[in-house]
Design an enzyme around this catalytic site. Structure first.
Site, mmCIF file in Angstrom:
data_model
loop_
_atom_site.group_PDB
_atom_site.id
_atom_site.type_symbol
_atom_site.label_atom_id
_atom_site.label_comp_id
_atom_site.label_asym_id
_atom_site.label_seq_id
_atom_site.Cartn_x
_atom_site.Cartn_y
_atom_site.Cartn_z
ATOM 1 N N ARG A 18 0.841 -1.204 0.000
ATOM 2 C CA ARG A 18 0.000 0.000 0.000
ATOM 3 C C ARG A 18 0.870 1.246 0.000
ATOM 4 O O ARG A 18 2.087 1.186 0.152
ATOM 5 C CB ARG A 18 -0.907 0.022 1.233
ATOM 6 C CG ARG A 18 -0.157 0.118 2.561
ATOM 7 C CD ARG A 18 -1.103 0.050 3.737
ATOM 8 N NE ARG A 18 -1.788 -1.237 3.771
ATOM 9 C CZ ARG A 18 -2.851 -1.488 4.519
ATOM 10 N NH1 ARG A 18 -3.356 -0.545 5.296
ATOM 11 N NH2 ARG A 18 -3.404 -2.686 4.518
ATOM 12 N N THR A 41 1.400 -8.998 7.135
ATOM 13 C CA THR A 41 0.183 -9.715 7.539
ATOM 14 C C THR A 41 -0.860 -9.824 6.441
ATOM 15 O O THR A 41 -1.618 -10.792 6.409
ATOM 16 C CB THR A 41 -0.471 -9.024 8.760
ATOM 17 O OG1 THR A 41 -0.782 -7.662 8.428
ATOM 18 C CG2 THR A 41 0.456 -9.058 9.965
ATOM 19 N N ASN A 93 11.672 -0.354 2.127
ATOM 20 C CA ASN A 93 10.581 0.555 2.452
ATOM 21 C C ASN A 93 9.762 0.100 3.651
ATOM 22 O O ASN A 93 9.033 0.895 4.250
ATOM 23 C CB ASN A 93 9.665 0.687 1.228
ATOM 24 C CG ASN A 93 8.369 1.394 1.527
ATOM 25 O OD1 ASN A 93 8.334 2.615 1.713
ATOM 26 N ND2 ASN A 93 7.272 0.633 1.594
ATOM 27 N N TYR A 161 10.694 5.946 16.517
ATOM 28 C CA TYR A 161 10.634 5.971 15.054
ATOM 29 C C TYR A 161 11.674 6.935 14.487
ATOM 30 O O TYR A 161 12.401 6.603 13.537
ATOM 31 C CB TYR A 161 9.232 6.377 14.616
ATOM 32 C CG TYR A 161 9.020 6.434 13.124
ATOM 33 C CD1 TYR A 161 9.029 5.278 12.366
ATOM 34 C CD2 TYR A 161 8.804 7.645 12.469
ATOM 35 C CE1 TYR A 161 8.824 5.313 10.991
ATOM 36 C CE2 TYR A 161 8.599 7.697 11.109
ATOM 37 C CZ TYR A 161 8.612 6.525 10.366
ATOM 38 O OH TYR A 161 8.419 6.574 9.010
ATOM 39 N N ALA A 162 11.770 8.133 15.058
ATOM 40 C CA ALA A 162 12.723 9.125 14.569
ATOM 41 C C ALA A 162 14.162 8.630 14.733
ATOM 42 O O ALA A 162 15.004 8.820 13.846
ATOM 43 C CB ALA A 162 12.537 10.445 15.307
ATOM 44 N N LYS A 165 14.920 5.923 12.072
ATOM 45 C CA LYS A 165 15.124 6.487 10.738
ATOM 46 C C LYS A 165 16.420 7.300 10.674
ATOM 47 O O LYS A 165 17.130 7.275 9.656
ATOM 48 C CB LYS A 165 13.930 7.360 10.353
ATOM 49 C CG LYS A 165 12.659 6.565 10.060
ATOM 50 C CD LYS A 165 12.847 5.582 8.923
ATOM 51 C CE LYS A 165 11.534 4.957 8.468
ATOM 52 N NZ LYS A 165 11.737 3.963 7.371
#
Length: 253
Positions: A18, A41, A93, A161-162, A165
């Site tokens: 997606r 999933t 990704n 998360y930051a 990344k």
């Protein structure tokens, strides 16, 4: 190279069911590439994208990969490479959204925080590690890591998360040397706020308008904008760019 010089050959796009990942997979399909995608999933969604890849002119396969399950990572890479007879491009990704690690750092349990970091940083590194054995045999091996502007601009409640990344910057700083020994080029594409299904559901029109007004181009990116940048860096069209950080955010670095 497995494919012709005119196309990207055999490509693996992790997290391709997606949003940005799907747009990247379909962009490679239009370039007549063989495209493998992964899902964590939603196998049904992966099957749909594989059919769309064929409609766009490519050939597609799907494999299961969960960044939080280390054994699934080399298995998915190997399965895809064996189906295609090799691998020319990896687009890393996939992300495991750290929903349970949202909130102030002081309030997030250390184990929860560490799990989110390991999945998204170590999981991405493991994907690259598994792919390099195949990419090093390609005459045009390319790696593109999909990052996020959050790594540089931050967001309250998104420290895990930051941090994950931001760690990609250090990863390619070293890997550009290691991969370069095998003629493999590695770069980062970093989307800003992108109009995906998830963001449409999560952010109000007012919130999106606020971001748009702070964007020099006065336009929010759409997934195809990210896909175009990835295709440039992750194909033979990229002759000698490596170690670069390319923001696709309408002028926001």
């Amino acid at each position: 190279m497995v494919g012709s010089r005119a196309s990207a050959g055999a490509v693996l796009v992790t997290g391709g069911t997606r949003g940005i990942g799907r747009a990247i997979a379909l962009a490679y399909a239009r370039d007549r590439a063989r495209v493998g995608i992964t899902y964590a999933t939603d196998e049904a969604a992966a099957t749909t994208v594989v059919h769309q890849i064929a409609t766009e002119g490519g050939s597609g396969v799907a494999a299961r990969l969960d960044l939080a399950e280390p054994a699934s990572i080399p298995a998915a890479v190997t399965e895809t490479a064996e189906r295609f007879g090799g691998l020319d491009v990896l687009v890393a990704n996939a992300v495991r959204w750290p929903i349970d690690a949202r909130g102030p750092l002081a309030e997030i349990g250390p184990d929860v925080w560490s799990r989110a970091l390991r999945a998204n940083l170590e999981g991405t590194a493991a994907t690259v590690r598994a792919a390099l054995a195949y990419l090093s045999r390609s005459s045009a091996g390319r790696v593109v890591l999909v990052s996020s502007g959050v790594s540089r601009h931050g967001m309250a409640g998104a420290t895990a998360y930051a941090t994950a990344k931001a760690g990609l910057d250090g990863l390619i700083a070293a890997l550009k040397w290691e991969a370069g020994e095998h003629d493999v080029l590695i770069n980062i594409v970093s989307p800003g706020f992108t109009v995906t299904e998830n963001n449409l559901a999560s952010f109000s029109d007012d919130a999106r308008q606020s971001v748009r007004q702070r964007t020099p181009s006065r336009r929010l990116s759409v997934p195809d904008d990210i896909a175009t940048a990835v295709l440039l860096l992750g194909s033979p069209a990229n002759g000698n760019i490596t170690g670069a950080y390319l923001p696709v955010a309408g002028g926001i670095d």
